[in-house]
Enzyme design. Sequence first.
Site, PDB file in Angstrom:
ATOM      1  N   GLU A 153      20.619  31.368 -27.384  1.00 51.67           N
ATOM      2  CA  GLU A 153      21.164  32.302 -26.400  1.00 51.67           C
ATOM      3  C   GLU A 153      22.617  31.966 -26.061  1.00 51.67           C
ATOM      4  O   GLU A 153      23.022  30.806 -26.070  1.00 51.67           O
ATOM      5  CB  GLU A 153      20.307  32.276 -25.128  1.00 51.67           C
ATOM      6  CG  GLU A 153      18.922  32.824 -25.405  1.00 51.67           C
ATOM      7  CD  GLU A 153      18.047  32.953 -24.172  1.00 51.67           C
ATOM      8  OE1 GLU A 153      17.283  33.934 -24.117  1.00 51.67           O
ATOM      9  OE2 GLU A 153      18.085  32.097 -23.278  1.00 51.67           O
ATOM     10  N   CYS A 197      29.394  31.149 -22.172  1.00 55.11           N
ATOM     11  CA  CYS A 197      28.609  29.913 -22.150  1.00 55.11           C
ATOM     12  C   CYS A 197      27.953  29.775 -23.524  1.00 55.11           C
ATOM     13  O   CYS A 197      27.112  30.576 -23.911  1.00 55.11           O
ATOM     14  CB  CYS A 197      27.575  30.022 -21.031  1.00 55.11           C
ATOM     15  SG  CYS A 197      26.587  28.551 -20.860  1.00 55.11           S
ATOM     16  N   CYS A 236      16.970  21.314 -26.998  1.00 56.36           N
ATOM     17  CA  CYS A 236      17.677  20.128 -26.513  1.00 56.36           C
ATOM     18  C   CYS A 236      16.717  18.954 -26.569  1.00 56.36           C
ATOM     19  O   CYS A 236      15.527  19.097 -26.316  1.00 56.36           O
ATOM     20  CB  CYS A 236      18.152  20.345 -25.074  1.00 56.36           C
ATOM     21  SG  CYS A 236      19.222  19.013 -24.494  1.00 56.36           S
ATOM     22  N   CYS A 278      15.777  16.732 -19.542  1.00 52.87           N
ATOM     23  CA  CYS A 278      16.060  16.714 -18.102  1.00 52.87           C
ATOM     24  C   CYS A 278      14.945  17.509 -17.418  1.00 52.87           C
ATOM     25  O   CYS A 278      14.564  18.584 -17.891  1.00 52.87           O
ATOM     26  CB  CYS A 278      17.423  17.332 -17.796  1.00 52.87           C
ATOM     27  SG  CYS A 278      18.778  16.429 -18.588  1.00 52.87           S
ATOM     28  N   CYS A 298      15.328  21.516 -16.324  1.00 52.01           N
ATOM     29  CA  CYS A 298      16.020  22.437 -17.229  1.00 52.01           C
ATOM     30  C   CYS A 298      15.040  23.181 -18.141  1.00 52.01           C
ATOM     31  O   CYS A 298      14.164  22.565 -18.759  1.00 52.01           O
ATOM     32  CB  CYS A 298      17.018  21.641 -18.072  1.00 52.01           C
ATOM     33  SG  CYS A 298      17.929  22.685 -19.217  1.00 52.01           S
ATOM     34  N   CYS A 323      22.481  29.039 -15.246  1.00 53.99           N
ATOM     35  CA  CYS A 323      22.450  27.632 -15.699  1.00 53.99           C
ATOM     36  C   CYS A 323      21.021  27.136 -15.830  1.00 53.99           C
ATOM     37  O   CYS A 323      20.224  27.291 -14.905  1.00 53.99           O
ATOM     38  CB  CYS A 323      23.091  26.711 -14.663  1.00 53.99           C
ATOM     39  SG  CYS A 323      24.831  26.859 -14.510  1.00 53.99           S
TER      40      CYS A 323
END
Length: 378
Positions: A94, A107, A114, A118, A121, A351
């Site tokens: 994305e 962005c 990933c 975290c 997220c 975010c």
Amino acid sequence: MQNPPINLMSMDRLAMDAFFADIGEKHFRTQQVLQWIYQRKVIKVDAMTDLSKVLRQRLGDTTCCNLPEIVSQQFSTDGTCKWLLRLRDGNCIETVFIPEDDRGTLCVSSQVGCSLNCTFCATARQGYSRNLEVDEIIGQLWIANDALERNGYATADPENSFDHRRPVTNVVMMGMGEPLINFDNVVSAMRLMMDDYSFGLSRRRVTLSTAGMVPAIDRLAQTCPVSLAVSLHAPDDLLRDELVPLNRKYPIEELLAACKRYVAGSGRQRVTFEYVMLDGVNDSPSHAVQLAKILRNVPAKVNLIPFNPFSGIPYRRSNTDVINRFRDELLSRDIFTVIRKTRGDDIEAACGQLAGEFIDRTRRSERMARESQRVMLS
Ligand code: SAH
């Protein structure tokens, strides 16, 4: 057997110079080809009319320009646009465009998924598949600019009448993934973003955000000193170990020392520290006091990010008064602080909400699903 075609979009200026030198061409070919691809948005070598016929034929036989395919575009009520892009191997990532009065920020993702995990997220929940190639990173900017240009910059959405008539003016490497784990490809792509023959963005307008890969921060200062953002999120190691597990490898003291070296070595003014506001977790006045204390000697700006929720996550966003108070505590201690406006959350483009669609090689997504089911049943 014939060699596979060489992707022209996988090369920054240096790599393309070497490529043309290799085939006995003058280096001004690099300028011509970069301008065709990135400024005129022409990716068929046949249409690059200032190259000789012989060269066009040769490039046509041995090279290609691959772009990700747009699977969908979604538009937020605030003008934010999110693209789901399919890569050659079928994985999807994305990319988000955020129009503002004085700029247009893209962005950009650096990995499929990933690997950092975290806890707050959405990308982490999806697991991890692989690094993005240079063309897959620069391709996100190419596609966004092309879509915006076609619609006269009136956002990418022809149905919408937002008055944000602008192309991409800023790039933040804050999409899916940890950019400093994919160092070489990210640096090549950022060089292309800043190249005068390509998109020509200034260093100030390209920001890389990292969860804190200390050795790579030092390398970045030497090789490509763009604006640096660091995802801090906690003022002490105990809490940061939990929220950003990478902290167990590179604790806060080492990270802040690297940030100071970055400022000294890169000629940048300061580092931006991102701090996601999680209700009852990291948002008390004493957290703010401790944060001000650790940042006292670091040239810093703090960006407070209201947490963006997604399904199956136990955290909640701190309320507005708490966030304002946190900011005021920092300001009263001379730490430059702003609260980031949440954009695009109605289309999960804010975010930490980027997820894409891909095959998770770590099987983390399966584990997470099992765990959240266990919690729900217990
Ligand atoms: N891996 C890099 C870049 C991607 S994350 C990094 O960690 O910096 C981009 C920013 O969004 C980071 O500051 C990240 O911590 C933050 N973020 C992640 N999930 C979030 C969420 N659910 N709500 C708000 N911000 C989030």
